[in-house]
Design an enzyme around this catalytic site. Structure first.
Site, PDB file in Angstrom:
ATOM      1  CD  GLU A 431       1.473  12.430 -11.613  1.00  0.00           C
ATOM      2  OE1 GLU A 431       1.947  11.292 -11.803  1.00  0.00           O
ATOM      3  OE2 GLU A 431       1.996  13.470 -12.033  1.00  0.00           O
ATOM      4  CG  ASN A 454       1.892   3.356 -12.834  1.00  0.00           C
ATOM      5  OD1 ASN A 454       0.859   2.769 -13.119  1.00  0.00           O
ATOM      6  ND2 ASN A 454       2.971   3.272 -13.577  1.00  0.00           N
ATOM      7  CG  ASP A 455       3.323   8.633  -8.953  1.00  0.00           C
ATOM      8  OD1 ASP A 455       3.884   7.798  -8.217  1.00  0.00           O
ATOM      9  OD2 ASP A 455       3.944   9.444  -9.643  1.00  0.00           O
ATOM     10  NE  ARG A 465       4.501   4.314  -8.688  1.00  0.00           N
ATOM     11  CZ  ARG A 465       5.213   4.338  -9.798  1.00  0.00           C
ATOM     12  NH1 ARG A 465       5.451   3.243 -10.449  1.00  0.00           N
ATOM     13  NH2 ARG A 465       5.673   5.497 -10.261  1.00  0.00           N
ATOM     14  CB  CYS A 502      -1.068   7.921 -19.455  1.00  0.00           C
ATOM     15  SG  CYS A 502      -0.622   8.931 -18.031  1.00  0.00           S
TER      16      CYS A 502
END
Length: 544
Positions: A431, A454-455, A465, A502
């Site tokens: 990440e 996401n990260d 974000r 994920c």
């Protein structure tokens, strides 16, 4: 017809009449009082009633959106009892000799301004929470009615914004869709809408409020983020067809239960589910996930007032592992810090919390916390098929330190005669760009990678974000992100490790074929996305 565009946060189409959310604004005027003790007693009574109401909302949310999403209302209850917040209100009553409602309103404005001015996006979001709880206390002080939005008919709710308590308090059986002028796709309301499977468009701007009124026909397209007010016949016909196709598609998805996640050319992939706690197991099984690819263990820390002990953790992990009856369960070690703050950790204020003391960094600096969790995990491993993954990795040395601690834990358990499985897979989250770039060095040290998109997106693009002003700059399909994922996949396979995704991109079916061609072995998504992703996989032919 008027067309307004916002950000779609749940893909579905809703057609129906508009109901404008009428927030009961209570005018608060500065008024002097003589009996200060009576005024303070009024505040205490309103506070108790507010806590009771939030408890009721929590119970409703627990049933409708699950424990992880309901926790915001427990946080609201704690905010009502916050010492600084209460001291400010009492001080204003005593020094200015004013009504309790005026003191609450002033405190709300002061605290909201203080939070809004902070650099941390998580703390900025607390401004709305302070306003929400304060408005509820003021309503109880003045015996005002709750805000109203829904008639006896099914309607599309239009509002400037919706607080979490307002969203959950609505009768979701009567709500066709949400449309809000403000808010971001990461707001509590957006998250709740997705969880409640209600079409939603947020951030339309004030233009929307100027063009809506009760009883006007509208169409909400949660896929495109468009809202059609008083649609013409052609638009109505086209959107009804889209809605019907969407309904049929969802029915077809149910037929995919029990089917394999295999492409036309015979390539198989695992599709797992992400969960926030044991209460989500039902959704995992209902949606036919092949396992759990991300179990967010931090819920144990967020819901406690002190560090959860080994037994508490062991029971929670065992419950999940046993419930999955031999299917893979990957539990992520605690990911506290950044936007997930816990007072008893005493982390202190950081200028850049997303880049600060969080996740594995806390574990390595405070090994006693880490070892307690690892002991609980290994003890639970004998009840099923466990994998453990470590978040926020950036270097080889971090993995080496982790493996030393894991070895110590296993030796201690052996000495104490406590059983653990010898087949626990150990993996890391990719990440950070650092982890992706040196993935060829990291892969030989672990059993698997799991890409937290996401990260990875946030750190690669230097975009917060959670900041709604930056959504136009947050290109989740950016070539740099895809290149990092592809290199990590290549590195994993060259060294005998497997790789999954994920993060939210795992559910992006426009990228499913791209990921399969990269060699991604597993996609872990929210339970409701398991079958749509399976459908996408089964339509792909990698031989072409």
């Amino acid at each position: 017809m008027i067309t307004i565009t916002g950000k779609g946060v749940y893909g579905a189409v809703a057609i129906g009449m508009i109901s404008v959310f009428n927030r009961s604004e209570v005018p608060v005027k500065r008024a002097h009082v003589q009996d200060l003790e009576a005024e303070k007693a009024r505040f205490e009574a309103a506070k108790i009633k507010t806590i009771e109401e939030l408890g009721e909302i929590y119970e409703k949310a627990l049933k409708e959106v699950g424990e992880a999403n309901a926790q915001i209302f427990e946080i609201h209850q704690m905010m009502v009892e916050d010492d600084d917040y209460n001291e400010s209100i009492i001080n204003i009553i005593e020094t200015q000799k004013v009504t309790a409602e005026y003191a609450v309103a002033v405190t709300a404005d002061n605290f909201a301004a203080m939070f809004a001015a902070m650099d941390d996006s998580y703390m900025q979001a607390r401004a709305a929470d302070v306003k929400d709880i304060s408005n509820r206390i003021i309503k109880n002080l003045t015996s005002s009615k709750e805000s109203e939005a829904v008639s006896d008919e099914n309607v599309i709710i239009c509002a400037d914004d919706l607080a979490p308590s307002e969203t959950v308090s609505l009768d979701k059986d009567k709500v066709l869709a949400f449309v809000t002028a403000h808010g971001s796709s990461n707001s509590h309301t957006a998250i709740l809408a997705r969880t409640m499977n209600i079409p939603a468009v947020i951030g339309t701007g004030d233009e929307m409020l100027e063009n809506v009124s009760d009883g006007v026909m509208a169409i909400v397209d949660g896929y495109t983020g468009k809202v059609y007010i008083d649609p013409d016949d052609a638009t109505m016909e086209a959107m009804k067809e889209k809605q019907n196709k969407d309904t049929e598609r969802k029915k077809l998805l149910l037929e995919l239960k029990g089917k394999e996640n295999v492409t036309i050319d015979g390539t198989k992939i695992n599709i797992y589910a992400n969960i926030g706690g044991p209460q989500d197991i039902g959704a995992v099984l209902l949606n036919d996930a092949g396992g759990i690819g991300l179990f967010r263990s931090e819920f144990l820390y967020l819901e406690n007032e002190d560090y959860p002990n080994e037994e508490e953790q062991f029971r929670a992990y065992r419950k999940v592992i046993e419930s999955m009856a031999g299917k893979k369960v990957i539990i992520r070690t605690l990911d506290i810090g950044a936007d997930k703050q816990v007072d008893y950790f005493g982390l202190g204020k950081e200028d850049n919390p997303a880049l600060g003391f969080r996740a594995i960094r806390i574990c390595l600096k405070r090994p006693e916390i880490f070892k307690t969790q690892l002991r609980a995990l290994y003890r639970a491993s004998v009840y099923g098929n466990l994998g453990i993954m470590f978040p926020m990795i950036t270097s080889v040395s971090e993995i080496e330190k982790i493996m030393e601690i894991v070895k110590e834990v296993k030796e201690e358990l052996t000495e104490q005669g406590l059983e653990y499985s010898g087949n626990v897979e150990l993996g890391i989250m990719i990440e950070t760009p650092a982890a992706a770039v040196i993935s060829d060095k990291l892969a030989p040290l672990v059993d698997f990678f799991s890409v937290g998109t996401n990260d990875l997106t946030q750190y690669t693009l230097a975009v917060d974000r959670q900041n709604p002003n930056l959504e136009d700059f947050c290109d989740t399909h950016h070539e740099a992100i895809l290149r990092l994922i592809e290199f990590a996949a290549k590195s994993a396979h060259e060294h005998g490790a497997w790789i999954g995704i994920c993060g939210e991109l795992g559910a992006d079916i426009t990228l499913t074929e791209t990921f399969l061609r990269m060699g991604i072995d597993e996609l872990s998504v929210s339970p409701s996305f398991v079958l749509p992703v399976r459908d996408a996989v089964r339509k792909i032919d990698l031989s072409k």
